[in-house]
Write a protein that holds these residues in place. Structure first.
Motif, PDB file in Angstrom:
ATOM      1  N   GLU A 180      10.789   1.342   2.051  1.00  0.00           N
ATOM      2  CA  GLU A 180      10.939   0.626   0.786  1.00  0.00           C
ATOM      3  C   GLU A 180       9.621  -0.019   0.390  1.00  0.00           C
ATOM      4  N   HIS A 181       9.405  -0.174  -0.900  1.00  0.00           N
ATOM      5  CA  HIS A 181       8.175  -0.764  -1.411  1.00  0.00           C
ATOM      6  C   HIS A 181       8.498  -1.904  -2.377  1.00  0.00           C
ATOM      7  N   THR A 182       7.774  -3.003  -2.254  1.00  0.00           N
ATOM      8  CA  THR A 182       7.846  -4.107  -3.209  1.00  0.00           C
ATOM      9  C   THR A 182       6.630  -4.000  -4.123  1.00  0.00           C
ATOM     10  N   LYS A 213       6.933   5.984  -8.244  1.00  0.00           N
ATOM     11  CA  LYS A 213       6.958   5.225  -6.991  1.00  0.00           C
ATOM     12  C   LYS A 213       7.892   5.883  -5.976  1.00  0.00           C
ATOM     13  N   ILE A 242       7.477   7.055  -1.973  1.00  0.00           N
ATOM     14  CA  ILE A 242       8.390   6.602  -0.925  1.00  0.00           C
ATOM     15  C   ILE A 242       9.023   7.803  -0.225  1.00  0.00           C
ATOM     16  N   GLU A 290       6.611   9.238   2.278  1.00  0.00           N
ATOM     17  CA  GLU A 290       6.555   8.389   3.471  1.00  0.00           C
ATOM     18  C   GLU A 290       7.787   8.604   4.347  1.00  0.00           C
ATOM     19  N   LYS A 313       6.971  -2.198   4.788  1.00  0.00           N
ATOM     20  CA  LYS A 313       7.008  -2.668   3.402  1.00  0.00           C
ATOM     21  C   LYS A 313       5.580  -2.850   2.909  1.00  0.00           C
ATOM     22  N   PHE A 314       5.298  -2.270   1.748  1.00  0.00           N
ATOM     23  CA  PHE A 314       3.962  -2.336   1.193  1.00  0.00           C
ATOM     24  C   PHE A 314       4.026  -2.861  -0.232  1.00  0.00           C
ATOM     25  N   GLU A 315       2.877  -3.266  -0.738  1.00  0.00           N
ATOM     26  CA  GLU A 315       2.767  -3.667  -2.134  1.00  0.00           C
ATOM     27  C   GLU A 315       1.751  -2.753  -2.794  1.00  0.00           C
TER      28      GLU A 315
END
Length: 364
Positions: free
Chosen positions: A251-253, A267, A271, A274, A361-363
């Motif tokens: 998941e990405h924020t 986006k 994901i 990944e 988790k990445f930004e």
């Protein structure tokens, strides 16, 4: 069963400020300074904080903005999960020299059952001390440990003499230890449950023990029986070195909220890539795909679809997620997107060696 529990020797090893300590290890200029691993921007979240930062009240899961307010000179560094995984593997190799009964909880903590161990050492406390010393000597990092006859007590004990310490709770002291323990210190009792217990006059383990099982189930449903047994030391969960993975997820924020499905698809493609890599590395595939959407008001929505076959490639993942995304209109601007795969093809012939079921988790 109870006699077996009394004589079991369990160690819980917990690395001290693991991510932050690794960053300070690799960059000497960061040593002794307040450090946070994570994002310091408007959408940033603290993944880990050094002990120098914790003195100012900086904690993991805290927003980067609040962390900076508490500690204006806080240094933020981006996470390097591959590096953390590399060191975590070396730590587990040390564990395996003492016992094969190692149950990882995450990259920085694990349970070890040393009732019967490879060193023939009858003292779990001495084994824990030796392991911590080896981690310090070989990897130049500090670890804390808790030792008792159950995973539950060992995990609580590992936090008592942090950092770089250990605590042993022998079987004959378990009940008195639990009775004196503040209820919010019980592993598995969060803030909401603790607040509810406070309102019921339950502040310590002793207070909890005075409540009947019927009373606890009335107020906490099925968890009531769990709490009833927990405070009496009736916790028999064994160390499980080969727990089956139940899901694989990513998941990405986002720094800026997404308002268009077109941007969301862009986006979700990243994901999916990944997630494909993670499925390949763990050698599993799954049938159920779940799209997770967290909106700007922090409400979360999930949409799932189960396919008639197992999948693991990004093309099918992305096509399924597209269907889920357009299943209904998004309710608000979106701050987080995630994809998970469940209903995995795990059986006796296709089983990962270990479970490390975490979400990076990445930004961006």
């Amino acid at each position: 069963m109870y006699e077996e529990q009394i004589h079991r020797k369990i160690i819980h090893i917990d690395m001290d400020a693991f991510y932050a300590s690794v960053e300070q290890l690799d960059n000497p200029e960061l040593r002794g300074k307040p450090l946070a691993v994570g994002g310091g921007g408007e959408r940033g979240v603290v993944s880990a904080a050094s002990y120098e930062a914790r003195k100012f009240g900086v904690r993991s899961a805290m927003s980067g903005v609040l962390a900076r307010k508490k500690c204006p000179h806080l240094i933020f560094v981006p996470p390097r999960f591959e590096r953390y995984k590399e060191i975590s593997k070396k730590i587990r190799n040390i564990f395996k020299e003492y016992t094969n009964l190692v149950e990882p909880l995450s990259l920085d903590e694990a349970y070890l059952d040393v009732t019967e161990n490879k060193k023939g050492n009858p003292s779990a406390s001495l084994i824990a001390k030796e392991i911590r010393q080896r981690i310090a000597n070989e990897l130049h990092l500090n670890a804390s440990a808790g030792i008792s006859n159950s995973k539950f007590i060992a995990k609580i004990a590992s936090d008592i003499n942090k950092p770089n310490g250990q605590k042993t709770i022998p079987p004959e002291e378990v009940i008195s230890f639990l009775e004196d323990l503040p209820i919010e210190k019980f592993f598995g009792i969060g803030r909401v449950t603790a607040a509810k217990m406070f309102n019921l006059g339950i502040f310590t383990g002793k207070d909890l023990k005075l409540k009947s099982e019927a009373f606890l189930t009335e107020h906490f449903k099925s968890s009531g029986t769990h709490y009833y047994n927990l405070v009496r030391g009736n916790y028999h969960s064994k160390v499980k070195p080969n727990r089956e993975r139940k899901s694989v997820a990513a998941e990405h924020t986002f720094i800026t909220n997404l308002t268009s499905e077109i941007f969301m698809l862009e986006k979700l493609e990243k994901i999916s890539e990944e997630l494909e890599q993670r499925l390949a590395s763990t050698k599993v595939s799954g049938k159920t795909i779940t799209l997770k959407i967290k909106y700007s008001d922090f409400t979360t929505q999930t949409r799932s679809k189960t396919l008639p076959y197992f999948i693991k490639n990004k093309e099918v993942l992305l096509e399924t997620v597209k269907d889920l995304l357009f299943q209904e209109k998004v309710q608000n601007s979106v701050r987080l997107l995630g994809i998970s795969v469940t209903n995995l093809n795990i059986n006796s012939k296709n089983k990962p060696e270990k479970l490390i079921d975490f979400q990076l988790k990445f930004e961006f």
